[in-house]
Structure formats: C-alpha cells, structure tokens
Design a protein around this motif. Structure first.
Motif, PDB file in Angstrom:
ATOM      1  N   GLU A  17      -5.307  -4.564  -3.648  1.00 36.85           N
ATOM      2  CA  GLU A  17      -4.799  -4.055  -2.581  1.00 36.85           C
ATOM      3  C   GLU A  17      -3.244  -4.432  -2.447  1.00 36.85           C
ATOM      4  OE1 GLU A  17      -7.482  -3.099   0.282  1.00 36.85           O
ATOM      5  OE2 GLU A  17      -8.938  -3.255  -1.441  1.00 36.85           O
ATOM      6  N   LEU A  18      -2.714  -5.324  -2.728  1.00 33.73           N
ATOM      7  CA  LEU A  18      -1.467  -4.417  -2.400  1.00 33.73           C
ATOM      8  C   LEU A  18      -0.572  -3.808  -2.836  1.00 33.73           C
ATOM      9  CD1 LEU A  18      -0.720  -8.493  -3.144  1.00 33.73           C
ATOM     10  CD2 LEU A  18      -0.960  -7.710  -1.786  1.00 33.73           C
ATOM     11  N   ARG A  19      -1.482  -2.990  -3.769  1.00 30.64           N
ATOM     12  CA  ARG A  19      -0.478  -1.414  -4.013  1.00 30.64           C
ATOM     13  C   ARG A  19      -0.698  -0.577  -3.200  1.00 30.64           C
ATOM     14  NH1 ARG A  19       1.022   1.143  -8.198  1.00 30.64           N
ATOM     15  NH2 ARG A  19       2.183   3.677  -8.240  1.00 30.64           N
ATOM     16  N   LYS A  20      -1.854  -0.655  -2.748  1.00 31.64           N
ATOM     17  CA  LYS A  20      -3.210   0.599  -1.577  1.00 31.64           C
ATOM     18  C   LYS A  20      -1.347   0.008  -0.381  1.00 31.64           C
ATOM     19  CE  LYS A  20      -7.128   0.391  -0.657  1.00 31.64           C
ATOM     20  NZ  LYS A  20      -8.576  -0.126  -1.099  1.00 31.64           N
ATOM     21  N   LEU A  21      -1.703  -1.575  -0.115  1.00 25.80           N
ATOM     22  CA  LEU A  21      -0.847  -1.408   1.115  1.00 25.80           C
ATOM     23  C   LEU A  21       0.248  -0.874   0.687  1.00 25.80           C
ATOM     24  CD1 LEU A  21      -2.429  -4.787   2.633  1.00 25.80           C
ATOM     25  CD2 LEU A  21      -2.267  -3.018   3.645  1.00 25.80           C
ATOM     26  N   ARG A  22       1.417  -1.293  -0.269  1.00 27.59           N
ATOM     27  CA  ARG A  22       2.717  -0.932  -0.388  1.00 27.59           C
ATOM     28  C   ARG A  22       2.353   0.887  -0.220  1.00 27.59           C
ATOM     29  NH1 ARG A  22       4.922   0.727  -5.229  1.00 27.59           N
ATOM     30  NH2 ARG A  22       3.950  -0.281  -6.658  1.00 27.59           N
ATOM     31  N   ASP A  23       1.784   1.501  -0.835  1.00 28.06           N
ATOM     32  CA  ASP A  23       1.700   2.547  -0.629  1.00 28.06           C
ATOM     33  C   ASP A  23       1.419   3.333   0.499  1.00 28.06           C
ATOM     34  OD1 ASP A  23       2.180   2.422  -3.630  1.00 28.06           O
ATOM     35  OD2 ASP A  23       0.252   2.789  -3.926  1.00 28.06           O
ATOM     36  N   ALA A  24       0.142   3.277   1.091  1.00 25.12           N
ATOM     37  CA  ALA A  24       0.049   3.605   2.423  1.00 25.12           C
ATOM     38  C   ALA A  24       1.707   3.175   3.230  1.00 25.12           C
ATOM     39  CB  ALA A  24      -0.735   2.355   3.339  1.00 25.12           C
ATOM     40  N   CYS A  25       2.597   2.514   3.115  1.00 24.51           N
ATOM     41  CA  CYS A  25       3.862   2.097   3.976  1.00 24.51           C
ATOM     42  C   CYS A  25       4.636   3.470   3.303  1.00 24.51           C
ATOM     43  CB  CYS A  25       3.947   1.026   4.758  1.00 24.51           C
ATOM     44  SG  CYS A  25       4.599  -0.167   2.963  1.00 24.51           S
ATOM     45  N   GLY A  26       4.918   3.608   1.986  1.00 18.66           N
ATOM     46  CA  GLY A  26       5.898   4.919   2.072  1.00 18.66           C
ATOM     47  C   GLY A  26       6.645   3.665   0.949  1.00 18.66           C
ATOM     48  N   MET A  27       6.543   2.409   0.492  1.00 18.75           N
ATOM     49  CA  MET A  27       7.517   1.684  -0.323  1.00 18.75           C
ATOM     50  C   MET A  27       7.578   1.530  -1.579  1.00 18.75           C
ATOM     51  SD  MET A  27       7.878  -1.719   1.886  1.00 18.75           S
ATOM     52  CE  MET A  27       8.312  -2.009   3.756  1.00 18.75           C
ATOM     53  N   ASN A  28       8.797   1.764  -2.107  1.00 15.03           N
ATOM     54  CA  ASN A  28       9.175   1.164  -3.579  1.00 15.03           C
ATOM     55  C   ASN A  28       8.656   0.391  -3.914  1.00 15.03           C
ATOM     56  OD1 ASN A  28      11.472   1.242  -3.317  1.00 15.03           O
ATOM     57  ND2 ASN A  28      12.626   2.909  -3.826  1.00 15.03           N
ATOM     58  N   GLY A  29       8.842  -0.297  -5.092  1.00 15.81           N
ATOM     59  CA  GLY A  29       8.597  -1.433  -5.968  1.00 15.81           C
ATOM     60  C   GLY A  29       9.949  -2.046  -5.436  1.00 15.81           C
ATOM     61  N   VAL A 243     -20.754   1.017 -19.329  1.00 13.01           N
ATOM     62  CA  VAL A 243     -19.311   0.989 -20.110  1.00 13.01           C
ATOM     63  C   VAL A 243     -18.188   0.630 -18.994  1.00 13.01           C
ATOM     64  CG1 VAL A 243     -19.910   2.905 -22.321  1.00 13.01           C
ATOM     65  CG2 VAL A 243     -19.548   3.615 -19.963  1.00 13.01           C
ATOM     66  N   SER A 244     -17.384   1.500 -19.421  1.00  9.42           N
ATOM     67  CA  SER A 244     -16.095   1.042 -17.668  1.00  9.42           C
ATOM     68  C   SER A 244     -16.417   0.297 -16.681  1.00  9.42           C
ATOM     69  CB  SER A 244     -15.892   2.609 -17.636  1.00  9.42           C
ATOM     70  OG  SER A 244     -17.010   2.958 -16.530  1.00  9.42           O
ATOM     71  N   SER A 245     -15.249   0.114 -16.376  1.00 10.33           N
ATOM     72  CA  SER A 245     -15.614  -1.293 -15.015  1.00 10.33           C
ATOM     73  C   SER A 245     -16.939  -1.184 -13.915  1.00 10.33           C
ATOM     74  CB  SER A 245     -14.158  -1.548 -14.122  1.00 10.33           C
ATOM     75  OG  SER A 245     -14.132  -2.109 -12.914  1.00 10.33           O
ATOM     76  N   PRO A 246     -17.777  -2.474 -13.721  1.00  7.48           N
ATOM     77  CA  PRO A 246     -18.817  -1.853 -12.755  1.00  7.48           C
ATOM     78  C   PRO A 246     -18.801  -1.955 -11.581  1.00  7.48           C
ATOM     79  CG  PRO A 246     -18.759  -3.631 -14.259  1.00  7.48           C
ATOM     80  CD  PRO A 246     -17.815  -3.348 -14.323  1.00  7.48           C
ATOM     81  N   PHE A 247     -17.411  -2.532 -11.378  1.00  5.98           N
ATOM     82  CA  PHE A 247     -16.421  -3.169  -9.385  1.00  5.98           C
ATOM     83  C   PHE A 247     -16.176  -1.725  -8.769  1.00  5.98           C
ATOM     84  CE2 PHE A 247     -17.303  -6.930 -11.850  1.00  5.98           C
ATOM     85  CZ  PHE A 247     -17.972  -7.797 -11.446  1.00  5.98           C
ATOM     86  N   ILE A 248     -16.730  -1.543  -7.910  1.00  2.43           N
ATOM     87  CA  ILE A 248     -15.625  -0.665  -7.347  1.00  2.43           C
ATOM     88  C   ILE A 248     -15.273  -0.981  -6.407  1.00  2.43           C
ATOM     89  CG2 ILE A 248     -16.592   1.895  -6.433  1.00  2.43           C
ATOM     90  CD1 ILE A 248     -18.171   2.747  -8.069  1.00  2.43           C
ATOM     91  N   SER A 249     -14.012  -0.640  -6.163  1.00  2.00           N
ATOM     92  CA  SER A 249     -13.102  -1.148  -5.195  1.00  2.00           C
ATOM     93  C   SER A 249     -13.153  -0.250  -4.021  1.00  2.00           C
ATOM     94  CB  SER A 249     -12.218  -2.100  -4.890  1.00  2.00           C
ATOM     95  OG  SER A 249     -11.075  -1.245  -6.022  1.00  2.00           O
ATOM     96  N   ASP A 250     -12.616   1.254  -4.242  1.00  2.67           N
ATOM     97  CA  ASP A 250     -12.155   2.834  -3.705  1.00  2.67           C
ATOM     98  C   ASP A 250     -13.721   2.639  -2.204  1.00  2.67           C
ATOM     99  OD1 ASP A 250     -11.046   4.537  -3.258  1.00  2.67           O
ATOM    100  OD2 ASP A 250     -12.795   5.362  -3.071  1.00  2.67           O
TER     101      ASP A 250
END
Length: 297
Positions: A17-29, A243-250
C-alpha cells in the motif's frame, strides 16, 4: 535491527500500500524518504516488508502522499502497529505453514468474510470429525500428531465466528460439496446438520448452489474467500491454490472476485432458514435441498 526473513501477509500488504501511494503521487524513493528522514534503501526495505516503520515516520509519509480518506491512513497506521500476535502465534513451531497463520490473522481483522466452495464445506463451518477425515484422506502418510495439530488449528480459527463481535460470514456452497463421499455417510450427515445449526446465528448466511444452476462453469472453478476490511480499499481475496501467493490485494482483481461471488449468490438457492415452517415448499431453497439430501443418505 535485522531484516525480516519471512514477512507476514499483513506486513507485505502495508508495504504494498505504501508503494502504491508513492507511485500514485509520482515520487521516487529519494524524495519520498526525505519527508520521513528515510534513505531510499531503507524505504525500499519498508515497502518490501523487510523491516518495520515507526509511527511518526509512517504518518509523515502518509501526509506527503496525501493519503485520503483519514480512515485509510489510520488503518495503515494500525496495520503497522499490530504485533500480529494472537492464538495463531502458538503454532509457529510445527506443521502449520505461514500462509495458514496469515489466514487466521486476516480472519480476525476482517469486518466480514464471503466464501465460495465447490468441493469441501468451508473451513469455518466444518465439524471436527469432518475436518479430521479430510486431513487423514488428503495426507495419509502424515503423522497422527500432525493431523491433531491441523484439526486443532482449524477449530481455533472457527472461534472468530463465536466471539462477541464476530465478522459477518456468507458462504455459497456448491451442491457437489454436500454430495462428495470423501468422508463416511454418518460424518457427512452430521456435517450437514451442523450447517443448519450454524445458519441459526444472525451473522451467518449459507446458500447452496445446485447442480442445475444457470451459471457459467469458469466463474466458480476456484474456491476463494473475500475478506472485507472496514476500509474497502484494504480488502483481500484469498484463493485456494497449491502454488504462489494465495492472497490478492490488487483491487481490480479483488473486484473481479467480488463480482463473481455476487453472481454465484444470485444463482444459488435462497439461504438456509432453520426457522422456516416444515411442509410444502412453494419454491426451492437451500434448506429444502439439504433436507432432501439428509433424507436420501
């Protein structure tokens, strides 16, 4: 402080969620980290759930990202502050996999749960003898102690439906799950009777999807559970797969599962209502089908 070798689903979700918020406002690390006094590498570890973030720095990041509404920001802060400790913590040593412990934590945190199953009765509605028979049949070489642990863990998960403030639980169960003979007839009979008793609870809704329901097969090819968060954007889908992650947050994918569940619920029979008067049924419903199954067993 060392980096986490195996972050939990909750920790991974916070980082996502933090990565999504950062990407949404166009900020780099570099730019984002400066708002909270974090280097880009440190921020990268936080977003990858490899390390925690203090509350003050988290709030600074959320303010910089313009996180709205306020309820979402507070939910993310609560997510970061949670210790993740609960009864499931007692199962860290033993055969219970991390994903199962994550599932128990997610159930405890959710406002409501919706489950679709076509082969088995949903875990939260299983009797102890039914779940034990499934574990023994599915893992015939497993030690008896492991079967005991699997059964105990699943029984503990069911306590979420009996707590003072239980989440709502809505299950759509395919008729196939009620007719499968993976357990003895006596066990299956008692399991079906248990469903009727569970349906008496006001927060539990159980529907049966009959064989002749007019619903496209691929719409329900995979069992899944929808965990609804008080903040809808933080809801999660859990997909039963080996197989793979069973949790989907998208959230786009989550909405697809949400649409599928609504479609299945519309196609299913009316919910089990144990208080309905016995006798002639003017229309088919889940209880009538269950009574027919019990009569023919």
């Amino acid at each position: 402080m060392g980096l986490r070798p195996n972050p939990t689903q909750r920790q991974r979700r916070l980082g996502t969620e933090l990565r999504k918020l950062r990407d949404a406002c166009g900020m780099n690390g570099v730019t984002a980290g400066a708002y909270a006094g974090l280097g880009p590498q440190h921020l990268g570890h936080i977003e990858a759930a490899r390390t925690a973030i203090p509350e003050g720095k988290l709030r600074a990041l959320l303010a910089a990202y313009g996180c709205e509404p306020k309820t979402k920001a507070e939910a993310l802060v609560a997510m970061s502050q949670s210790t993740g400790k609960g009864w499931w913590s007692d199962y860290r040593k033993g055969p219970i996999p991390p994903a199962a412990r994550d599932l128990a934590e997610l159930e405890a945190m959710s406002a409501s749960c919706r489950s679709f199953q076509w082969m088995h009765i949903p875990g939260l509605l299983q009797t102890a003898e039914y779940m034990r028979a499934l574990f023994e049949g599915g893992q015939p070489s497993a030690p008896s102690d492991d079967i005991d642990t699997y059964t105990s863990f699943r029984q503990q998960r069911q306590s979420v439906l009996m707590r003072q403030d239980p989440p709502g639980f809505h299950a759509v169960i395919h008729e196939a799950a009620l007719r499968m003979r993976m357990v003895s007839t006596d066990i299956m009979r008692r399991q079906i009777e248990h469903l009727v008793e569970m349906a008496r609870l006001p927060h539990i809704r159980i529907q049966v999807l009959p064989f002749d329901a007019e619903v496209f097969p691929t719409a329900f090819g995979t069992p899944f559970v929808l965990f609804e968060h008080a903040v809808p954007e933080l809801s999660t889908a859990y997909v039963e797969q080996p197989v793979s992650s069973p949790f989907i947050s998208d959230q786009e994918q989550y909405r697809r599962f949400d649409d599928t569940f609504q479609h299945l619920a519309r196609a299913a029979l009316e919910p089990i209502d144990p208080n309905i008067e016995p006798g002639f049924y003017k229309k088919r419903d889940s209880l009538a089908l269950i009574q027919h199954l019990l009569y023919t067993m």
